[in-house]
Design an enzyme around this catalytic site. Structure first.
Site, PDB file in Angstrom:
ATOM      1  N   SER A   1       0.816  -1.215   0.000  1.00 31.57           N
ATOM      2  CA  SER A   1       0.000   0.000   0.000  1.00 31.57           C
ATOM      3  C   SER A   1       0.848   1.263   0.000  1.00 31.57           C
ATOM      4  O   SER A   1       0.349   2.356  -0.217  1.00 31.57           O
ATOM      5  CB  SER A   1      -0.922   0.008   1.224  1.00 31.57           C
ATOM      6  OG  SER A   1      -1.859  -1.039   1.111  1.00 31.57           O
TER       7      SER A   1
ATOM      8  N   GLY B   1      -4.433  -2.057  -0.724  1.00 32.97           N
ATOM      9  CA  GLY B   1      -3.592  -1.704  -1.858  1.00 32.97           C
ATOM     10  C   GLY B   1      -3.349  -0.213  -1.911  1.00 32.97           C
ATOM     11  O   GLY B   1      -3.964   0.553  -1.173  1.00 32.97           O
TER      12      GLY B   1
ATOM     13  N   CYS C   1      -9.363  -2.319   3.764  1.00 32.51           N
ATOM     14  CA  CYS C   1      -8.632  -1.119   3.346  1.00 32.51           C
ATOM     15  C   CYS C   1      -9.070  -0.696   1.940  1.00 32.51           C
ATOM     16  O   CYS C   1     -10.222  -0.331   1.761  1.00 32.51           O
ATOM     17  CB  CYS C   1      -7.124  -1.343   3.453  1.00 32.51           C
ATOM     18  SG  CYS C   1      -6.214   0.201   3.486  1.00 32.51           S
TER      19      CYS C   1
ATOM     20  N   HIS D   1      -6.661  -2.625   9.316  1.00 29.18           N
ATOM     21  CA  HIS D   1      -5.955  -3.864   9.022  1.00 29.18           C
ATOM     22  C   HIS D   1      -6.126  -4.942  10.086  1.00 29.18           C
ATOM     23  O   HIS D   1      -5.428  -4.928  11.080  1.00 29.18           O
ATOM     24  CB  HIS D   1      -4.480  -3.567   8.778  1.00 29.18           C
ATOM     25  CG  HIS D   1      -4.283  -2.751   7.552  1.00 29.18           C
ATOM     26  ND1 HIS D   1      -4.054  -3.309   6.315  1.00 29.18           N
ATOM     27  CD2 HIS D   1      -4.356  -1.408   7.328  1.00 29.18           C
ATOM     28  CE1 HIS D   1      -3.970  -2.367   5.402  1.00 29.18           C
ATOM     29  NE2 HIS D   1      -4.146  -1.185   5.985  1.00 29.18           N
TER      30      HIS D   1
ATOM     31  N   GLU E   1      -5.142  -7.801   9.863  1.00 29.13           N
ATOM     32  CA  GLU E   1      -3.930  -8.630   9.851  1.00 29.13           C
ATOM     33  C   GLU E   1      -2.799  -7.963  10.618  1.00 29.13           C
ATOM     34  O   GLU E   1      -1.745  -8.559  10.798  1.00 29.13           O
ATOM     35  CB  GLU E   1      -3.497  -8.898   8.405  1.00 29.13           C
ATOM     36  CG  GLU E   1      -2.718  -7.767   7.718  1.00 29.13           C
ATOM     37  CD  GLU E   1      -3.597  -6.627   7.196  1.00 29.13           C
ATOM     38  OE1 GLU E   1      -4.799  -6.601   7.531  1.00 29.13           O
ATOM     39  OE2 GLU E   1      -3.086  -5.761   6.464  1.00 29.13           O
TER      40      GLU E   1
END
Lengths: 371, 566, 566, 371
Positions: free
Chosen positions: A45, A235, A262, A346, A348
């Site tokens: 990103s 991204g 995102c 996020h 993750e």
């Protein structure tokens, strides 16, 4: 060696060259996380951006072989206050400066990163360059010829050229053979606009195998892998440039449960009629409070985005589910009927707090209900 | 949820006299709490017995009682004042103990006083060794393995657990004598045998010995809605074995990768949630420097000395927020008092390095044992902020006001090489200066690390400082020449190396007086040279958010950097 | 004169880390000062390096600098902020020293910063031994005779002065060894001979030894208009030889006649005037218990630990008023913050007795020398207020939180008679309990006085407490009978002596738990008995004026008396 | 033995008998001084009053032979919280309770003196009695028949029956022979309405001998001793009752420098046209701030008065020179032309602060200028 960081608006900072000698350019942004520089460097990103790290002591624990989020360093350039030359950590493989040099990243150290942050906060993000062989005027002249960040479609740069597979047994992309059988309880098709490996690792922990498709994949290619769910990855870049992907997603809606993260959140928003707008200096860091409007609970989230969804245009049953407590912007969507959820931050982590990891679990719930 | 409207008045328990290990931080926390509660329109009643505090100032509470902090006196005040709530988590152990006793004596129930903030149950769970261990096991958080042994036959359990080294501590001996570290089965039996004989109750405690492990702390907060955040993490310069109050401490942690940071953060939040704490809590963890293994060492289910440090290190008013949580407010309803634009519900992002150094009373207790161990001996502490660790450390040393202004104390250079090694091995108040002396004598970072277990990152910083010192010594002539050059238009061009050295020394926090002593350039001349070269400090703001948002509160530190913010 | 309008901003110096002998009182004083100055519309700039204080809270000053308290850093802040004034008399010795250094370095002059409050000249005069002695001689105030001797031939001066005993202290020896008390010429020569040999610089200090003299303190204030008042006087339980910070202290003085009180008060005011202090000042005097002779022992030309105690003991906000005086206000222009009706220009009248007991860290420094002498060792202190000395003392003991709740510690009863005598003779942290034990063993007040030099008034109070304890012990049965009497309508009529004893014990501060232990009546039963008898505490207000005026500030203590004031 | 303190308004306090057994009655007042009970007991201005001492520990230093302010105990009764039985002081001759008993003073201890003070503060001074052999009702009945405090002229009770002399050589009254020569630099004639010995001691320190006249002395008797200055002493009672003395003073005005203290201040005020009014609870203590209107300086003063001058009537050149900072009442006068000064408080202290001792010096200045 002396290096310069020159901004499009003419302001500049004198520092020392770090990493490769040469020039780098991109949109300058700042990240306020105190740890996680390795993950940031490899986060797709950040493609097209020079990242200014606000924490002043960078490189303390060096670079290791594990905490990498994509196949290469993605940032255009890096700005730090101090770069530690003798890192200390049991997993450390090399020092940050060696890593940057080896990967040919032109960075700068010894500058007032807080002053830079304040400048960006006040003036907004803009193009900048790190250079070690030009005068300020030369660099400015070059900058003036550079296309605006918004004009590029960075997803094309960072997406995988070929579909690949990720499951519990892999810690890196494995070749995807559409004929091979499943190796996990669920199969996820992921539209890669710049995925971070930790999304794939996280899915694997939930007993999912993930087929990662280039962002140019058509909806039929995607559905052909017979996924249980579809994920739209994070991204880089301006979401407004991604019309084809939005169209692909429109075709996927209603087919399978969808999770957007995102940029994926913004693409989903666009698919449901919303527009995006550019934030003055974005959200980049590990400490952003997000409120789940449904439960009232607040999560500290890891963020990295420069654009936000305008909730006004949302239609066809899509509604805002999360908001940012700092500025009230949209941080997540949820469809009233369909199994579609998305968040702007996020789950993750990597870097950042893992508070939102539960979101993968929610997606699993949608899959298991729907499937 | 806005504050609980059924609350009209709150009794706040102070912290009593200042003792070693409990200094003005509770005065600070209690005062902040009084202000925070009154801000919300509550009537605050205060009990404290300490005259030398601002808390007992007449205008801190709506009613102040100068009384002993015990059940009898507190019960009377409760009987008279009938407070709706009791806030006990901001007065240190004293307040917490008293609250527990008041509850156990049935006083709170009798007068319908609600204990605000963290429930007693949570406090008990955090403080009772066995309950805490059980809870940690339930939630899957590791605690160091330990056994209580009253008979040699029971030694087979620890011996066969395969955990080495083990620390053996006889219970109930004077001054803890007779213990030791066992690296194998034979040593275990030998030390335990001796310990059992020495213990008045024939009892020894055996525990995994976390030699050389990192000691990390997280200051966490949670509201009744289960929103939980970490305000700050801190890393101890001194590894396990030295009380955190006796350790040099940095904020944030310096040597943790994001994965390690987040792993310990997640564990800390899991713990505060499992305990059901409503307010602030301090979690101490120990991390293996060679793997992802970690142990939970201790949890303080209340605002502590570390919280005060964390508050000042980040700008986040922990006690204030804890008080508001205690009256039912949620983190996302409380304003960030520093930015005044964002909320208390976020995690401070630091863009500077904080160093705390303890201040010990050994100047007053000449004969006392200067070793620092697991029982805190410091009376006070200083904190310094800078953009580099070196700068913050050097400033903190100067703040100690003990006559030491830099890398040399009064004794280390007198020690023999063997004594230096011993001083590195056994933590004591002035180990820092034994380390710098060791580097002066040419010891390698690896050697100092082997003796002290201090993380090489910290040691490299100290060696960097000693390196600068040595380069300054050997460049005295060059610096004198630089300072005497009245003609040159561009000093940096004509003396590039000398200027770079001077700049490096100032950035690393070397005081002018030290530079003058080492280089032979008079201090005033040095200062004017610095001004000519533009090597002058600027001030930066502590804003909780690394400049991401504009801050309203003017809280500053100096550093050698570009932009002055005032 | 209202505040000086030429002042717009003031730099306040904090007190740095907490050390033995300097606890939270300077945090208290500095915070009060910040508030007082801001109240008058001034911009306050603060420097401090201590994180564990409320002073470094973000909203205490208009600008806070977390920096070391030294010339270099302060000079920078001055250069940047250009304050009009500097307030240094509220940060203890640290602030005062720094102000002096800033002035000497020319920084104050260079940036046109006025030192507010007490002039440096006054500070120097108070702190320089010779200058102070000269000034006292000029104004006719006595200081103990003293000589510095570097050669035995110089001994004829002190020997012929006819002053006995003399204390001989060798200069520059480790730990002050080798001194002694000389009661005659021969002893003087002997001790001085030895001392000269031991001193590294062959120098001994000889001074009149004020053995057994009372130690009295006055907290005085003066404004620029030369109006001067005493806020509080205090009498030390421990006579001369024990640092006032290590003494048990009462406020006001208990054993002084009005003539003695006024004599010392007048001397104190004369001193504050002669020094030209603008603000607060602490005067320590020594009074012969057998005549009107007195000596000035020490003057602290600033707000001190004693000032904090005096503030809390009287309700008079010394630091606040000192700050306002420093910016040019007069005592008669400053409001009495407690009554809000009268002015700061008056002398508090107490209608209660205050007892302060120090809190020592010997629980943490097991091997340390527990004797208390002229160098302070306490880390904290507790204060209790009651209508009797006994009650205040007993409450203060309970406030110590060291496990002692009354007249017995854990060790005194184990001492031999000879050891008890020694414990009375040599001041140490737990002498109080050696005294009660001595009374238990039948020692007379005169005997204890002869050993300890403690004023018989205090000793009689302690003996009164022990008397009650012994009567309680021998009346256990009667008390059990009384508590079990469910039938009687009028307990006082049917058990007059038992009721009187119980009442006396409660008035003297005996905790229920102690009464229960001694008498054998269970604590709960005892409490309900007390309620039936109406022996219940009431609360009285601290109002600075002995109820002469109505007070606005609710600051309370409990006592066994008639009227409850809330 | 049980004793009662009964107020005219019916309120009462139960305590223990102290000093003599029996009954005492008078106007109840309170004094907030923390030391000086012996001086208070012997201060003639307390004639007709029961004094409640606010400091709770009384008798600590016992009674000595020196700190006595007149030839006997003057208070009607004494109220204390606690009376110390074993005093401690090098000059102590006897304990307070023995002293009270010996002098037949009926006092009370063990009562809540702060409650009593608060009662007096709220309700004002009133008649009260200490009694050890009556019920409350009996005591109240007796109180109701007592004449009001204002009706008595206590100066007649406390004044010296015969003139006497005090100089440096005496520490007690010495016989005055009008033929004998001077023994000091100045001679002061003092009109004794209830003088405290420390006034005489203070004057003696200024090299004055003082001839003390009964308050009934005529102006010619007074002037016959050829004084250099005239002093009007403090004293008890309502100044409105003292018309004859005021007349005497009117004749002394202009003859010699005059110093008035306390009651003397009020008498001077009356001689210059002013009236007095009763204060609700008076000024009694050692901590009253008084401002000198001329210099702006403030002094902490010892006070003992229940009446104040109304400044409005002042005429013939007399003006207010000092005021009380607590309530703004008149605390001193000064004549614009004549050498006449007076203060409402006690320059002789005893008890209380000696800050105002300088006032005797001012008087000496007036004498030395005028003479």
């Amino acid at each position: 060696m002396r290096a310069l960081l020159v901004f499009q608006d003419g302001s500049y900072y004198v520092g020392e060259s770090l990493g490769a000698i040469g020039r780098s350019q991109g949109e300058i942004v700042f990240n306020t996380g105190m740890t996680g520089y390795q993950e940031i460097l490899s986060d797709p990103s950040y493609a097209g951006q020079i990242v200014n790290l606000t924490y002043p002591l960078i490189g303390n624990y060096g670079i290791n072989d594990d905490d990498i989020e994509s196949r290469r360093i993605q940032v255009s350039g890096l700005v730090v206050h101090h770069c530690e030359e003798i890192p200390s950590n049991w997993r450390c493989g090399y020092s940050l400066q060696d890593y940057l040099a080896k990967n040919n990243i032109v960075a700068i150290k010894g500058v007032d990163t807080r002053a830079i942050t304040r400048h960006v906060r006040q003036k907004g993000v803009m193009l900048a360059t790190i250079t070690s062989d030009e005068t300020v005027d030369e660099a400015l002249a070059r900058l003036s010829k550079m296309p605006a960040y918004e004009t590029a479609d960075f997803t094309q740069v960072v997406t995988t050229p070929e579909p690949y597979l990720w499951n519990l047994n892999t810690s890196a992309p494995a070749p995807y053979d559409h004929k091979s059988g499943r190796t996990a309880a669920r199969r996820i098709a992921l539209l890669d606009c710049g995925v971070k490996y930790n999304i794939l690792r996280s899915l694997a922990k939930y007993d999912c195998e993930t087929v990662v498709f280039p962002c140019t994949a058509s909806h039929s290619e995607i559905l052909a892998c017979k996924p249980d769910g579809i994920m739209l990855s994070p991204g880089p870049g301006d979401p407004a440039n991604l019309h084809p992907i939005v169209e692909t997603v429109k075709h996927l809606v209603g087919q399978k449960p969808i999770l957007g993260v995102c940029l994926g959140n913004q693409i989903l928003g666009a698919a449901f009629g919303s527009k995006t707008f550019k934030l003055r200096f974005g959200h980049r860091g590990s400490n952003h409070p997000v409120k789940d409007l449904n439960t009232g609970k607040v999560y500290i989230t890891s963020q990295n985005h420069g654009y936000a969804l305008d909730p006004d245009g949302l239609k066809d049953g899509m509604e805002v589910a999360h908001i940012n407590l700092n500025d009230g912007t949209v941080e997540g969507l949820r469809h009233k009927e369909l199994p579609i959820i998305s968040i702007q931050y996020h789950p993750e982590a990597s870097p950042g707090p893992t508070d939102s990891a539960y979101f993968f679990g929610e997606f699993m719930g949608l899959i298991d209900q729907g499937g | 949820m806005p504050r609980d409207k059924s609350l009209n008045s709150v009794l706040v328990l102070g912290s009593g006299p200042i003792i070693i290990g409990q200094a003005a931080e509770f005065d600070y926390a209690g005062s902040q709490a009084c202000q925070a509660l009154r801000e919300e329109g509550l009537r605050v009643i205060l009990i404290n017995s300490n005259p030398a505090t601002i808390m007992t100032d007449a205008d801190m509470a709506d009613r102040t009682y100068i009384e002993p902090l015990n059940v009898e006196f507190a019960a009377r005040v409760i009987e008279k004042e009938r407070p709706d709530g009791l806030l006990a988590t901001l007065g240190g152990q004293t307040g917490l103990n008293l609250a527990t006793q008041l509850a156990e004596a049935g006083i709170l129930e009798k007068y319908g006083v609600r204990l605000l903030g963290t429930p007693l149950e949570a406090i008990r769970k955090a403080e009772d060794r066995e309950e805490f261990r059980n809870l940690m096991k339930q939630i899957g958080e590791p605690v160091p393995e330990s056994w209580i042994v009253t008979d040699e036959s029971q030694l087979s359990d620890p011996a066969s657990a395969g955990i080495w080294p083990l620390i053996v501590r006889p219970a109930y001996t004077l001054g803890g004598t007779g213990g030791g570290i066992a690296y194998n089965r034979d040593e275990l039996y030998e030390i335990a045998h001796r310990g059992l004989a020495l213990s008045m109750r024939r009892q020894v405690m055996i525990e995994r010995y976390l030699k050389g492990w990192k000691e990390i702390e997280y200051e966490v907060m949670r509201d009744a809605n289960d929103t939980a955040i970490t305000v700050c993490n801190m890393e101890n310069f001194d590894p396990m074995g030295v009380h955190t109050g006796d350790s040099i401490v940095t904020a944030p942690s310096q040597t943790l990768t994001d994965r390690e940071y987040q792993m310990l953060r997640t564990a800390s939040l899991k713990i505060i949630r499992s305990l059901g704490i409503e307010g602030g809590c301090n979690v101490q963890l120990s991390l293996d420097p060679k793997s992802f293994r970690y142990y939970i060492i201790e949890v303080n289910p209340r605002v502590s000395r570390s919280s005060a440090l964390a508050s000042k290190a980040t700008g986040y008013p922990i006690a204030r927020v804890a008080a508001k949580i205690a009256i039912g407010m949620r983190l996302d309803e409380i304003e960030n008092a520093v930015t005044r634009k964002t909320l208390a519900c976020f995690e401070p992002a630091l863009d500077y390095c904080v160093v705390k150094i303890p201040r010990w009373p050994f100047d007053k207790f000449v004969g006392a044992d200067r070793r620092i161990t697991t029982q805190m001996k410091a009376t006070g502490e200083v904190m310094a902020i800078d953009r580099t660790f070196e700068g913050a450390l050097m400033k903190a040393i100067r703040s100690l006001e003990n006559g030491i202004i830099g890398l040399s104390n009064k004794t280390a250079h007198l020690l023999s090489d063997i004594e230096i090694e011993e001083a590195l091995r056994v933590p004591a108040d002035e180990r820092l200066w034994a380390i710098t002396e060791a580097f002066r004598r040419g010891m390698a970072v690896e050697e100092v690390h082997a003796l002290s277990d201090i993380d090489p990152w910290f040691l490299n910083k100290l060696r960097h400082l000693v390196d600068i010192e040595m380069r300054l010594k050997s460049n005295g002539t060059a610096l004198v020449r630089l300072a005497s050059d009245e003609k040159s238009d561009d000093l940096t061009a004509s003396h590039p190396l000398a200027v770079r050295l001077l700049r490096e020394a100032k950035f690393a926090g070397f005081p002018d007086v030290t530079l003058a002593t080492i280089s032979g350039v008079p201090e005033l001349k040095l200062r004017s040279l610095r001004n000519r070269l533009g090597i002058v400090p600027v001030y930066k703001q502590v804003d909780t958010c690394s400049a991401e948002f504009e801050a309203a509160t003017p809280y500053f530190y100096s550093c050698y950097d570009l932009e002055d913010e005032r």
